[in-house]
Design a protein around this motif. Sequence first.
Motif, PDB file in Angstrom:
ATOM      1  N   GLU A  23      53.215  14.175  14.565  1.00 25.56           N
ATOM      2  CA  GLU A  23      52.270  15.151  15.617  1.00 25.56           C
ATOM      3  C   GLU A  23      51.392  13.852  16.457  1.00 25.56           C
ATOM      4  O   GLU A  23      51.517  14.099  17.182  1.00 25.56           O
ATOM      5  N   THR A  24      50.407  13.280  15.076  1.00 19.98           N
ATOM      6  CA  THR A  24      49.414  12.836  15.869  1.00 19.98           C
ATOM      7  C   THR A  24      49.540  11.117  17.070  1.00 19.98           C
ATOM      8  O   THR A  24      48.778  11.492  17.914  1.00 19.98           O
ATOM      9  N   ILE A  25      50.142  10.534  16.325  1.00 21.47           N
ATOM     10  CA  ILE A  25      51.429   9.674  16.013  1.00 21.47           C
ATOM     11  C   ILE A  25      51.536   9.544  18.320  1.00 21.47           C
ATOM     12  O   ILE A  25      51.617   9.102  18.669  1.00 21.47           O
ATOM     13  N   ASN A  29      51.041   8.329  21.562  1.00 20.10           N
ATOM     14  CA  ASN A  29      51.526   7.541  22.175  1.00 20.10           C
ATOM     15  C   ASN A  29      51.985   8.086  23.977  1.00 20.10           C
ATOM     16  O   ASN A  29      52.003   7.268  24.484  1.00 20.10           O
ATOM     17  N   ALA A  30      51.631   9.169  23.355  1.00 21.01           N
ATOM     18  CA  ALA A  30      51.505  10.090  24.900  1.00 21.01           C
ATOM     19  C   ALA A  30      50.245  10.197  25.435  1.00 21.01           C
ATOM     20  O   ALA A  30      49.708  10.196  26.820  1.00 21.01           O
ATOM     21  N   GLU A  31      49.518   9.724  25.017  1.00 26.32           N
ATOM     22  CA  GLU A  31      47.748   9.179  25.338  1.00 26.32           C
ATOM     23  C   GLU A  31      46.967  10.306  25.598  1.00 26.32           C
ATOM     24  O   GLU A  31      46.202  10.825  26.597  1.00 26.32           O
ATOM     25  N   LEU A  40      41.426  11.878  17.950  1.00 26.51           N
ATOM     26  CA  LEU A  40      42.004  11.048  17.442  1.00 26.51           C
ATOM     27  C   LEU A  40      41.900  10.275  15.866  1.00 26.51           C
ATOM     28  O   LEU A  40      42.667  10.521  15.290  1.00 26.51           O
ATOM     29  N   LEU A  41      40.700   9.470  16.462  1.00 22.38           N
ATOM     30  CA  LEU A  41      40.015   9.697  14.874  1.00 22.38           C
ATOM     31  C   LEU A  41      39.977  10.573  14.120  1.00 22.38           C
ATOM     32  O   LEU A  41      40.266  10.436  12.477  1.00 22.38           O
ATOM     33  N   LYS A  95      50.218  -3.287  10.943  1.00 24.45           N
ATOM     34  CA  LYS A  95      49.499  -2.622  11.352  1.00 24.45           C
ATOM     35  C   LYS A  95      49.479  -1.445  13.233  1.00 24.45           C
ATOM     36  O   LYS A  95      49.764  -3.039  13.664  1.00 24.45           O
ATOM     37  N   ALA A  96      49.033  -1.086  13.321  1.00 21.55           N
ATOM     38  CA  ALA A  96      49.471  -0.581  15.181  1.00 21.55           C
ATOM     39  C   ALA A  96      48.326  -0.944  15.504  1.00 21.55           C
ATOM     40  O   ALA A  96      47.314  -1.339  14.839  1.00 21.55           O
ATOM     41  N   VAL A  97      48.425  -1.197  17.172  1.00 24.71           N
ATOM     42  CA  VAL A  97      48.148  -2.205  17.933  1.00 24.71           C
ATOM     43  C   VAL A  97      46.902  -1.161  18.758  1.00 24.71           C
ATOM     44  O   VAL A  97      45.484  -1.965  18.904  1.00 24.71           O
ATOM     45  N   HIS A  98      47.240  -0.146  18.080  1.00 23.51           N
ATOM     46  CA  HIS A  98      45.965   1.182  18.839  1.00 23.51           C
ATOM     47  C   HIS A  98      45.145   1.548  18.518  1.00 23.51           C
ATOM     48  O   HIS A  98      44.411   0.992  17.004  1.00 23.51           O
ATOM     49  N   PRO A  99      44.027   1.332  19.215  1.00 30.66           N
ATOM     50  CA  PRO A  99      42.051   1.288  18.455  1.00 30.66           C
ATOM     51  C   PRO A  99      42.188   2.239  17.600  1.00 30.66           C
ATOM     52  O   PRO A  99      43.114   4.522  18.379  1.00 30.66           O
ATOM     53  N   GLY A 100      41.991   2.984  16.592  1.00 33.62           N
ATOM     54  CA  GLY A 100      41.415   3.810  16.472  1.00 33.62           C
ATOM     55  C   GLY A 100      42.836   4.516  15.590  1.00 33.62           C
ATOM     56  O   GLY A 100      42.648   5.845  14.704  1.00 33.62           O
ATOM     57  N   SER A 101      43.959   3.832  15.391  1.00 31.91           N
ATOM     58  CA  SER A 101      44.897   4.137  15.040  1.00 31.91           C
ATOM     59  C   SER A 101      45.261   3.785  13.612  1.00 31.91           C
ATOM     60  O   SER A 101      46.526   3.789  13.319  1.00 31.91           O
ATOM     61  N   ASP A 102      44.846   2.539  12.533  1.00 36.27           N
ATOM     62  CA  ASP A 102      45.602   2.206  12.113  1.00 36.27           C
ATOM     63  C   ASP A 102      45.524   2.832  10.543  1.00 36.27           C
ATOM     64  O   ASP A 102      45.721   2.612   9.561  1.00 36.27           O
ATOM     65  N   LEU A 103      44.801   4.295  10.518  1.00 38.08           N
ATOM     66  CA  LEU A 103      45.167   5.075   9.039  1.00 38.08           C
ATOM     67  C   LEU A 103      45.915   6.292   9.495  1.00 38.08           C
ATOM     68  O   LEU A 103      46.805   6.594   8.877  1.00 38.08           O
ATOM     69  N   LEU A 104      47.270   6.165  10.349  1.00 38.69           N
ATOM     70  CA  LEU A 104      48.398   7.012  10.440  1.00 38.69           C
ATOM     71  C   LEU A 104      49.815   5.682  10.645  1.00 38.69           C
ATOM     72  O   LEU A 104      49.105   4.496  10.946  1.00 38.69           O
TER      73      LEU A 104
END
Length: 534
Positions: A23-25, A29-31, A40-41, A95-104
């Motif tokens: 859900e968070t991802i 992704n829907a910004e 998000l963090l 790892k995902a390229v989105h900032p702050g998203s490396d935990l997901l």
Amino acid sequence: INELIQKRQLLEAFASIKLLEDETISERNAEKYKDNPQELLRKSKDVNFLYNSITNAIQSIVEGTLEASTVEETMLTSMVTLIAHEEAAHPNTDKAVHPGSDLLGRPRKWREMWREAINESAKKRVLKAPMASKEEDSSWLDLHLNFLQKLLREDLLKIKLSVKKCYPEEYQVCDTYVEAFHKAIASHLQHLCQRLLDFNELYTLLNWVANTYHSELFLGHPDLKPEVKTENLSLLFTPADWDKLKNNYIASAKEKIKSYFGNILRLEVTEKWEKEVHSEVEENLYHASLSFDIQTIIGEYMKLSGAISRSLETKMLELCMTELLEFIPRFEKEFEKAWSTAQDSPIFAPYVVAYINSFHDLMSGLETEFEVNTEELQKILAALTRNFTNIFLTKLKTKTQPFLKKILTKDWILDTGRPDSLASAVSQFSEHLQHMRKPTGQELLREVHRYVVKEYITQVIKHRWRMNRETRQEVSEKMDLEARIFHNTLIDQGSDSDWLVPAIHHIAKIIREKKKDKIKVYVKKLCQNYPDIR
């Protein structure tokens, strides 16, 4: 979700966390959090925290597997399913390229965590083995290692019978546990080596590693086969550490062996010399326990060391020989100190004979039983034999000089007492030489025989005074009788110096002969037979 984790309902908990993560991802992704990255963090951290809680639960389950009296098979099976679900849900991608998203969405690597948990479990199990202090029990290390192998053998049997079946074959559960225990034991032994270990403790450790660890007493126990394999295990000690351990063992043995040899000498002094205990007799040879005692010590230490390694056995033999080569001169010096100035004792001569015999037996035993190069030992024992025989001859001379100095004196001529006094004094020494190994005993007996004849003749020749015919006859007869008695005594005792027998009789003939021409003949014959008499 936390409550599900605490109740160990991990599959349900994982499903809930995965929904939250997905859900968070999707929202990311829907910004949705474009203007609120902190939200998000926060959600990402929540997901990570919950996954970490499951990680901790997995560690707790694995570490508790061997602690519990029975294996919770359902729990383990559920945990394996959980790990499979996680690996499917989080394929090992970048790892995902989105900032702050490396935990997901990242792989949780629970299978690796499972292995780490097994390693931790192994460490705790190793440390659980009881270990008394040295003050409480001198055999503390032997007891500790026995407890350790019993505890871990039971653990491995439990893994084989109850734990292994809860995992798919790909987990290689038995191999993983064996490797974990192996590393934990290696680390534990390294820690034990930091202590100041004495000889017995070093031997216990070396022997356990060399002979017990892979044997049927531990990893090679029949009940653990075929699942528990040891062929591919690394060494418990690195070659350098193993060599250091063996060197420490040899170094600690040095003082122990020196002490044993010192005790042998001390017992000879206090229990034999001071108490004047007569030497033992074996096969008509005087015997001291010295050779047997020394060979027993060497044999025992070589046996201990040989059970660990051939190289250690060789080093131990070299050490024993080094200590022996130092001990013999020490023994010789102590013997000389005790007996050189000692009063006349009936046990002195038997001891000289017994020790020369014993050291000969020692050298023979070392050559045959231990295949030792005795070249250096032979030199030391040759010097000891010379010294002991010199002390022997010195005491013989001291004993016989009063009798020899009387020869041809007025007191000697007038003395009608026992004609065997000189022979008796000599015999107190010479009679024991028949109990000495040949050729040493025979050579020393020849030396005794030669000395007595030479000194007798010396005393006769140095006296220059006139005697009437009757006195000359008496002197001649007395010389013949005394010479015959001590010659017969020495020959009966094994002397082969027959060539000495006529010497005194020749001089006795010269003394009683009144015709000068016959005297000249006798003197000529005497000088021909004994040139050094001049």
